[in-house]
Design a protein around this motif. Structure first.
Motif, mmCIF file in Angstrom:
data_model
loop_
_atom_site.group_PDB
_atom_site.id
_atom_site.type_symbol
_atom_site.label_atom_id
_atom_site.label_comp_id
_atom_site.label_asym_id
_atom_site.label_seq_id
_atom_site.Cartn_x
_atom_site.Cartn_y
_atom_site.Cartn_z
ATOM 1 N N GLY A 1 12.936 28.630 -11.483
ATOM 2 C CA GLY A 1 11.409 27.214 -10.577
ATOM 3 C C GLY A 1 11.418 25.483 -10.846
ATOM 4 O O GLY A 1 12.048 25.556 -12.251
ATOM 5 N N ALA A 2 10.847 24.625 -10.678
ATOM 6 C CA ALA A 2 10.497 23.279 -11.001
ATOM 7 C C ALA A 2 10.467 23.607 -12.552
ATOM 8 O O ALA A 2 10.653 23.063 -13.301
ATOM 9 C CB ALA A 2 10.001 22.569 -10.254
ATOM 10 N N TYR A 3 9.282 24.319 -12.854
ATOM 11 C CA TYR A 3 8.315 24.491 -14.546
ATOM 12 C C TYR A 3 10.109 24.959 -15.167
ATOM 13 O O TYR A 3 10.231 23.987 -16.028
ATOM 14 C CB TYR A 3 7.553 25.543 -14.806
ATOM 15 N N GLY A 4 11.037 25.492 -14.804
ATOM 16 C CA GLY A 4 12.031 25.940 -15.392
ATOM 17 C C GLY A 4 13.026 24.460 -16.392
ATOM 18 O O GLY A 4 13.553 23.736 -16.849
ATOM 19 N N VAL A 5 12.629 23.756 -14.886
ATOM 20 C CA VAL A 5 13.839 22.424 -14.853
ATOM 21 C C VAL A 5 13.121 21.732 -15.981
ATOM 22 O O VAL A 5 13.520 20.717 -17.355
ATOM 23 C CB VAL A 5 13.470 21.269 -13.891
ATOM 24 N N LEU A 6 11.660 21.145 -16.044
ATOM 25 C CA LEU A 6 10.827 21.282 -17.383
ATOM 26 C C LEU A 6 10.758 21.079 -19.045
ATOM 27 O O LEU A 6 10.483 20.445 -19.317
ATOM 28 C CB LEU A 6 9.704 21.195 -16.764
ATOM 29 N N LEU A 7 10.999 22.765 -18.793
ATOM 30 C CA LEU A 7 11.013 23.304 -20.505
ATOM 31 C C LEU A 7 12.166 22.426 -21.498
ATOM 32 O O LEU A 7 11.466 22.578 -22.376
ATOM 33 C CB LEU A 7 11.432 24.562 -19.794
ATOM 34 N N PRO A 8 13.059 22.278 -21.139
ATOM 35 C CA PRO A 8 14.010 21.467 -21.807
ATOM 36 C C PRO A 8 13.079 20.706 -22.471
ATOM 37 O O PRO A 8 13.431 20.034 -23.816
ATOM 38 C CB PRO A 8 15.519 21.728 -21.565
ATOM 39 N N THR A 9 12.599 19.757 -21.425
ATOM 40 C CA THR A 9 12.157 18.226 -21.584
ATOM 41 C C THR A 9 10.903 18.809 -22.885
ATOM 42 O O THR A 9 10.526 17.694 -23.551
ATOM 43 C CB THR A 9 11.749 17.730 -20.331
ATOM 44 N N ALA A 10 10.148 19.917 -22.164
ATOM 45 C CA ALA A 10 9.084 20.081 -22.896
ATOM 46 C C ALA A 10 9.054 20.064 -24.522
ATOM 47 O O ALA A 10 8.783 20.122 -25.653
ATOM 48 C CB ALA A 10 8.129 21.435 -22.387
ATOM 49 N N PHE A 11 10.662 21.140 -24.935
ATOM 50 C CA PHE A 11 11.327 21.127 -26.139
ATOM 51 C C PHE A 11 11.446 20.251 -27.015
ATOM 52 O O PHE A 11 11.325 19.759 -28.224
ATOM 53 C CB PHE A 11 12.133 21.966 -26.130
ATOM 54 N N LEU A 12 11.877 18.956 -25.861
ATOM 55 C CA LEU A 12 12.416 18.286 -27.115
ATOM 56 C C LEU A 12 10.647 16.966 -27.220
ATOM 57 O O LEU A 12 10.830 16.591 -28.316
ATOM 58 C CB LEU A 12 12.917 16.984 -25.502
ATOM 59 N N LEU A 13 10.035 17.314 -26.933
ATOM 60 C CA LEU A 13 8.431 16.539 -27.236
ATOM 61 C C LEU A 13 8.206 16.872 -28.779
ATOM 62 O O LEU A 13 7.319 16.719 -29.213
ATOM 63 C CB LEU A 13 6.971 17.011 -26.033
ATOM 64 N N VAL A 14 8.689 18.333 -28.652
ATOM 65 C CA VAL A 14 8.012 18.831 -29.843
ATOM 66 C C VAL A 14 9.283 18.887 -30.561
ATOM 67 O O VAL A 14 8.620 19.702 -32.345
ATOM 68 C CB VAL A 14 7.275 20.562 -29.283
ATOM 69 N N LEU A 15 10.491 19.086 -30.828
ATOM 70 C CA LEU A 15 11.673 19.151 -32.048
ATOM 71 C C LEU A 15 11.167 18.338 -33.288
ATOM 72 O O LEU A 15 11.486 19.162 -34.189
ATOM 73 C CB LEU A 15 12.970 19.075 -31.268
ATOM 74 N N ARG A 16 10.777 17.582 -33.216
ATOM 75 C CA ARG A 16 10.151 16.616 -34.345
ATOM 76 C C ARG A 16 8.913 16.986 -35.081
ATOM 77 O O ARG A 16 8.448 15.434 -34.981
ATOM 78 C CB ARG A 16 10.149 14.509 -33.636
ATOM 79 N N GLY A 17 8.174 16.936 -34.307
ATOM 80 C CA GLY A 17 6.750 17.477 -33.744
ATOM 81 C C GLY A 17 6.278 18.785 -34.974
ATOM 82 O O GLY A 17 7.233 19.450 -35.433
ATOM 83 N N SER A 18 5.061 18.825 -34.831
ATOM 84 C CA SER A 18 4.450 20.220 -36.080
ATOM 85 C C SER A 18 5.118 21.422 -34.918
ATOM 86 O O SER A 18 4.683 21.234 -33.375
ATOM 87 C CB SER A 18 2.561 19.501 -35.953
ATOM 88 N N LEU A 19 5.159 21.850 -35.879
ATOM 89 C CA LEU A 19 5.668 23.857 -34.981
ATOM 90 C C LEU A 19 4.590 24.129 -33.929
ATOM 91 O O LEU A 19 4.796 24.525 -32.926
ATOM 92 C CB LEU A 19 6.194 24.946 -36.247
ATOM 93 N N TRP A 20 3.179 23.894 -34.150
ATOM 94 C CA TRP A 20 2.261 24.095 -33.629
ATOM 95 C C TRP A 20 2.269 23.513 -32.183
ATOM 96 O O TRP A 20 1.689 23.883 -31.770
ATOM 97 C CB TRP A 20 0.996 24.089 -33.999
ATOM 98 N N LEU A 21 3.042 22.604 -31.874
ATOM 99 C CA LEU A 21 2.711 21.968 -30.834
ATOM 100 C C LEU A 21 3.785 22.760 -29.807
ATOM 101 O O LEU A 21 4.127 22.432 -28.133
ATOM 102 C CB LEU A 21 3.339 20.177 -30.812
ATOM 103 N N ALA A 22 4.332 23.676 -30.229
ATOM 104 C CA ALA A 22 5.398 25.189 -29.572
ATOM 105 C C ALA A 22 4.344 25.651 -28.040
ATOM 106 O O ALA A 22 4.827 26.407 -27.188
ATOM 107 C CB ALA A 22 5.772 25.914 -30.309
ATOM 108 N N VAL A 23 2.698 25.117 -28.319
ATOM 109 C CA VAL A 23 2.061 26.192 -27.114
ATOM 110 C C VAL A 23 2.274 25.075 -25.079
ATOM 111 O O VAL A 23 1.724 25.723 -24.536
ATOM 112 C CB VAL A 23 0.258 25.616 -27.592
ATOM 113 N N LEU A 24 2.775 24.084 -26.191
ATOM 114 C CA LEU A 24 3.365 23.585 -24.535
ATOM 115 C C LEU A 24 4.844 23.878 -23.560
ATOM 116 O O LEU A 24 4.561 24.620 -22.537
ATOM 117 C CB LEU A 24 3.640 21.958 -24.556
ATOM 118 N N PRO A 25 5.587 24.150 -24.695
ATOM 119 C CA PRO A 25 6.908 24.790 -23.950
ATOM 120 C C PRO A 25 6.544 26.096 -23.823
ATOM 121 O O PRO A 25 6.444 27.210 -22.728
ATOM 122 C CB PRO A 25 8.105 25.031 -24.693
#
Length: 247
Positions: free
Chosen positions: A147-171
Protein backbone atom coordinates in the motif's frame (compact mmCIF):
# COMPACT_ATOMS: atom_id res chain seq x y z
CA UNK A 1 27.20 4.38 4.52
CA UNK A 2 29.11 5.84 1.62
CA UNK A 3 30.90 3.51 -0.73
CA UNK A 4 34.62 3.94 -1.33
CA UNK A 5 35.63 4.61 -4.90
CA UNK A 6 38.81 3.83 -6.77
CA UNK A 7 40.10 5.62 -9.85
CA UNK A 8 38.94 2.69 -11.99
CA UNK A 9 35.66 1.41 -10.56
CA UNK A 10 33.67 1.65 -7.34
CA UNK A 11 34.48 -0.84 -4.61
CA UNK A 12 31.56 -3.13 -3.88
CA UNK A 13 29.85 -2.66 -0.54
CA UNK A 14 29.77 -6.24 0.72
CA UNK A 15 27.36 -5.36 3.52
CA UNK A 16 24.85 -3.99 0.99
CA UNK A 17 25.20 -7.05 -1.23
CA UNK A 18 24.72 -9.26 1.83
CA UNK A 19 21.59 -7.29 2.78
CA UNK A 20 20.16 -7.87 -0.71
CA UNK A 21 20.86 -11.61 -0.57
CA UNK A 22 19.25 -11.87 2.86
CA UNK A 23 16.23 -9.94 1.57
CA UNK A 24 15.95 -12.41 -1.34
CA UNK A 25 16.20 -15.34 1.08
CA UNK A 26 13.53 -13.84 3.33
CA UNK A 27 11.26 -13.33 0.33
CA UNK A 28 11.74 -16.91 -0.86
CA UNK A 29 11.02 -18.27 2.63
CA UNK A 30 7.84 -16.21 2.80
CA UNK A 31 6.62 -17.55 -0.54
CA UNK A 32 7.38 -21.14 0.44
CA UNK A 33 4.21 -20.92 2.54
CA UNK A 34 2.22 -21.39 -0.67
CA UNK A 35 4.02 -24.51 -1.92
CA UNK A 36 1.66 -26.74 0.02
CA UNK A 37 3.54 -27.36 3.23
CA UNK A 38 2.18 -26.32 6.60
CA UNK A 39 4.70 -23.59 7.24
CA UNK A 40 2.77 -20.50 8.36
CA UNK A 41 5.66 -19.60 10.67
CA UNK A 42 7.60 -18.51 7.56
CA UNK A 43 5.40 -15.42 7.58
CA UNK A 44 7.67 -14.06 10.33
CA UNK A 45 11.02 -13.97 8.46
CA UNK A 46 9.06 -12.92 5.38
CA UNK A 47 8.32 -9.56 7.04
CA UNK A 48 11.98 -8.62 6.66
CA UNK A 49 12.16 -8.85 2.86
CA UNK A 50 10.27 -5.73 1.79
CA UNK A 51 11.88 -3.58 4.49
CA UNK A 52 15.36 -4.60 3.40
CA UNK A 53 14.63 -4.03 -0.29
CA UNK A 54 13.42 -0.53 0.61
CA UNK A 55 16.57 0.03 2.66
CA UNK A 56 18.73 -0.96 -0.32
CA UNK A 57 16.84 1.58 -2.47
CA UNK A 58 17.38 4.28 0.17
CA UNK A 59 21.12 3.54 0.28
CA UNK A 60 21.40 3.84 -3.52
CA UNK A 61 19.42 7.09 -3.56
CA UNK A 62 21.53 8.49 -0.71
CA UNK A 63 24.73 7.70 -2.58
CA UNK A 64 23.54 9.34 -5.79
CA UNK A 65 22.79 12.50 -3.77
CA UNK A 66 26.20 12.51 -2.07
CA UNK A 67 28.01 12.01 -5.38
CA UNK A 68 26.24 14.76 -7.34
CA UNK A 69 25.47 18.38 -6.64
CA UNK A 70 22.09 18.14 -8.36
CA UNK A 71 21.35 14.46 -9.02
CA UNK A 72 18.74 13.77 -11.63
CA UNK A 73 16.18 11.01 -11.87
CA UNK A 74 17.83 7.61 -12.07
CA UNK A 75 16.14 6.58 -15.28
CA UNK A 76 18.07 3.30 -15.70
CA UNK A 77 17.18 2.21 -12.18
CA UNK A 78 13.53 3.08 -12.79
CA UNK A 79 13.54 1.42 -16.21
CA UNK A 80 14.86 -1.88 -14.84
CA UNK A 81 12.36 -1.88 -11.98
CA UNK A 82 9.53 -0.92 -14.33
CA UNK A 83 10.43 -3.55 -16.93
CA UNK A 84 10.58 -6.36 -14.39
CA UNK A 85 7.36 -5.12 -12.81
CA UNK A 86 5.72 -6.20 -16.06
CA UNK A 87 7.82 -9.34 -16.56
CA UNK A 88 7.13 -10.62 -13.03
CA UNK A 89 3.37 -10.10 -13.01
CA UNK A 90 2.44 -13.29 -14.88
CA UNK A 91 4.73 -15.62 -12.83
CA UNK A 92 3.48 -13.89 -9.67
CA UNK A 93 -0.17 -14.45 -10.57
CA UNK A 94 0.53 -17.99 -11.78
CA UNK A 95 2.09 -19.03 -8.48
CA UNK A 96 -0.07 -16.92 -6.15
CA UNK A 97 -3.39 -17.79 -7.83
CA UNK A 98 -6.11 -17.68 -5.22
CA UNK A 99 -4.02 -15.41 -3.00
CA UNK A 100 -3.53 -12.44 -5.35
CA UNK A 101 -5.20 -9.21 -4.23
CA UNK A 102 -2.54 -6.75 -5.44
CA UNK A 103 0.09 -6.26 -8.11
CA UNK A 104 3.52 -7.76 -7.49
CA UNK A 105 5.86 -5.84 -5.21
CA UNK A 106 7.92 -4.07 -7.89
CA UNK A 107 5.38 -1.29 -8.74
CA UNK A 108 5.45 -0.34 -5.05
CA UNK A 109 9.24 -0.14 -5.19
CA UNK A 110 9.10 1.99 -8.37
CA UNK A 111 6.84 4.52 -6.67
CA UNK A 112 8.93 4.35 -3.49
CA UNK A 113 12.07 5.11 -5.50
CA UNK A 114 10.44 8.16 -7.10
CA UNK A 115 9.27 9.51 -3.74
CA UNK A 116 12.69 8.95 -2.17
CA UNK A 117 14.48 10.68 -5.06
CA UNK A 118 12.17 13.65 -4.86
CA UNK A 119 12.49 13.89 -1.09
CA UNK A 120 16.28 14.02 -1.33
CA UNK A 121 16.44 16.46 -4.24
CA UNK A 122 16.29 20.24 -4.42
CA UNK A 123 14.92 20.03 -7.95
CA UNK A 124 11.28 21.07 -8.25
CA UNK A 125 10.58 18.72 -11.22
CA UNK A 126 11.80 15.79 -9.11
CA UNK A 127 9.77 16.97 -6.13
CA UNK A 128 6.66 17.27 -8.30
CA UNK A 129 7.28 13.76 -9.63
CA UNK A 130 7.62 12.52 -6.05
CA UNK A 131 4.30 14.13 -5.09
CA UNK A 132 2.64 12.53 -8.13
CA UNK A 133 4.13 9.14 -7.25
CA UNK A 134 2.89 9.45 -3.67
CA UNK A 135 -0.53 10.49 -4.96
CA UNK A 136 -0.64 7.39 -7.16
CA UNK A 137 0.39 5.31 -4.16
CA UNK A 138 -2.44 6.72 -2.06
CA UNK A 139 -5.06 6.53 -4.83
CA UNK A 140 -4.20 2.96 -5.81
CA UNK A 141 -3.16 1.69 -2.38
CA UNK A 142 -5.57 -1.29 -2.47
CA UNK A 143 -3.90 -2.49 -5.69
CA UNK A 144 -0.33 -2.06 -4.42
CA UNK A 145 1.45 -4.64 -2.33
CA UNK A 146 2.18 -2.95 1.03
CA UNK A 147 0.00 0.00 0.00
CA UNK A 148 0.78 3.69 0.42
CA UNK A 149 2.89 3.07 3.52
CA UNK A 150 5.10 0.80 1.44
CA UNK A 151 5.64 3.66 -1.02
CA UNK A 152 6.85 5.82 1.90
CA UNK A 153 9.21 3.26 3.42
CA UNK A 154 12.35 4.05 1.30
CA UNK A 155 12.00 7.72 2.22
CA UNK A 156 11.67 6.82 5.91
CA UNK A 157 14.97 4.94 5.64
CA UNK A 158 16.58 7.97 3.96
CA UNK A 159 15.68 10.09 6.98
CA UNK A 160 17.61 7.83 9.35
CA UNK A 161 20.55 6.62 7.26
CA UNK A 162 22.77 9.49 8.38
CA UNK A 163 21.34 9.77 11.87
CA UNK A 164 21.24 7.61 14.95
CA UNK A 165 20.44 3.93 14.59
CA UNK A 166 17.73 4.40 17.21
CA UNK A 167 15.74 6.48 14.73
CA UNK A 168 15.02 3.20 12.95
CA UNK A 169 11.82 3.16 15.03
CA UNK A 170 10.31 5.36 12.26
CA UNK A 171 10.73 2.88 9.38
CA UNK A 172 9.86 0.13 11.88
CA UNK A 173 6.44 1.66 12.51
CA UNK A 174 5.90 2.33 8.79
CA UNK A 175 6.93 -1.27 8.04
CA UNK A 176 4.27 -2.49 10.47
CA UNK A 177 1.64 -0.20 8.94
CA UNK A 178 2.53 -1.41 5.44
CA UNK A 179 1.81 -4.99 6.49
CA UNK A 180 -1.52 -6.41 7.64
CA UNK A 181 -1.20 -4.64 10.97
CA UNK A 182 -4.85 -5.02 12.12
CA UNK A 183 -4.56 -8.80 11.76
CA UNK A 184 -1.11 -8.82 13.36
CA UNK A 185 -2.25 -6.75 16.34
CA UNK A 186 -5.45 -8.77 16.74
CA UNK A 187 -3.54 -12.05 16.60
CA UNK A 188 -0.97 -10.75 19.07
CA UNK A 189 -3.74 -9.85 21.54
CA UNK A 190 -4.98 -13.43 21.28
CA UNK A 191 -1.47 -14.71 21.99
CA UNK A 192 -0.79 -16.07 18.50
CA UNK A 193 2.99 -16.67 18.33
CA UNK A 194 3.15 -16.00 14.58
CA UNK A 195 1.48 -12.61 15.03
CA UNK A 196 3.83 -11.78 17.91
CA UNK A 197 6.82 -12.77 15.76
CA UNK A 198 5.54 -10.74 12.80
CA UNK A 199 5.09 -7.66 15.00
CA UNK A 200 8.63 -7.97 16.32
CA UNK A 201 10.03 -8.60 12.82
CA UNK A 202 8.31 -5.49 11.43
CA UNK A 203 9.53 -3.25 14.26
CA UNK A 204 13.13 -4.45 14.54
CA UNK A 205 13.69 -5.53 10.92
CA UNK A 206 14.69 -2.02 9.76
CA UNK A 207 17.04 -1.68 12.75
CA UNK A 208 18.67 -5.01 11.91
CA UNK A 209 19.12 -3.94 8.30
CA UNK A 210 20.70 -0.63 9.27
CA UNK A 211 22.96 -2.39 11.77
CA UNK A 212 24.04 -4.84 9.06
CA UNK A 213 25.00 -1.99 6.74
CA UNK A 214 27.29 -0.55 9.44
CA UNK A 215 29.11 -3.88 9.63
CA UNK A 216 31.99 -4.66 7.31
CA UNK A 217 31.94 -8.40 6.46
CA UNK A 218 35.38 -9.99 6.43
CA UNK A 219 34.23 -12.57 3.88
CA UNK A 220 33.48 -12.24 0.19
CA UNK A 221 29.87 -11.68 -0.90
CA UNK A 222 28.73 -12.47 -4.44
CA UNK A 223 27.90 -9.07 -5.99
CA UNK A 224 24.23 -8.65 -6.81
CA UNK A 225 24.07 -6.82 -10.13
CA UNK A 226 21.32 -6.23 -12.69
CA UNK A 227 20.94 -9.93 -13.45
CA UNK A 228 19.46 -10.28 -9.96
CA UNK A 229 16.20 -8.73 -11.20
CA UNK A 230 15.58 -12.10 -12.86
CA UNK A 231 15.47 -13.82 -9.48
CA UNK A 232 12.09 -12.31 -8.68
CA UNK A 233 10.05 -13.74 -11.60
CA UNK A 234 12.12 -16.94 -11.79
CA UNK A 235 11.64 -17.86 -8.15
CA UNK A 236 7.86 -17.81 -8.67
CA UNK A 237 8.24 -20.23 -11.58
CA UNK A 238 10.55 -22.51 -9.58
CA UNK A 239 8.16 -22.59 -6.63
CA UNK A 240 5.24 -23.22 -8.99
CA UNK A 241 7.13 -26.22 -10.40
CA UNK A 242 7.95 -27.44 -6.89
CA UNK A 243 4.31 -27.23 -5.86
CA UNK A 244 3.23 -29.36 -8.80
CA UNK A 245 6.04 -31.84 -8.16
CA UNK A 246 4.81 -32.27 -4.57
CA UNK A 247 1.14 -32.55 -5.55
Amino acid sequence: MSEAHSAIRPVRDRALDLLKWLAMLSMALDHLRYVGWSADWLYVPGRLAFAWFCLAIAVNVGRSVSQAVDPGIRWKYLAWLGMFSVVAELPYRLYMAGEVTTLNVLPTLVLGLLVAQGASSGSWPMRIMAVLALGIGVAFAPSLMFGAYGVLLPTAFLLVLRGSLWLAVLPGVICLLSNEWPKIIDGMLWGDPISVGALIACLIGPWLGLALLRWRPAFAVWPMRRWAYLIYPLHFLLLFGLRHALA
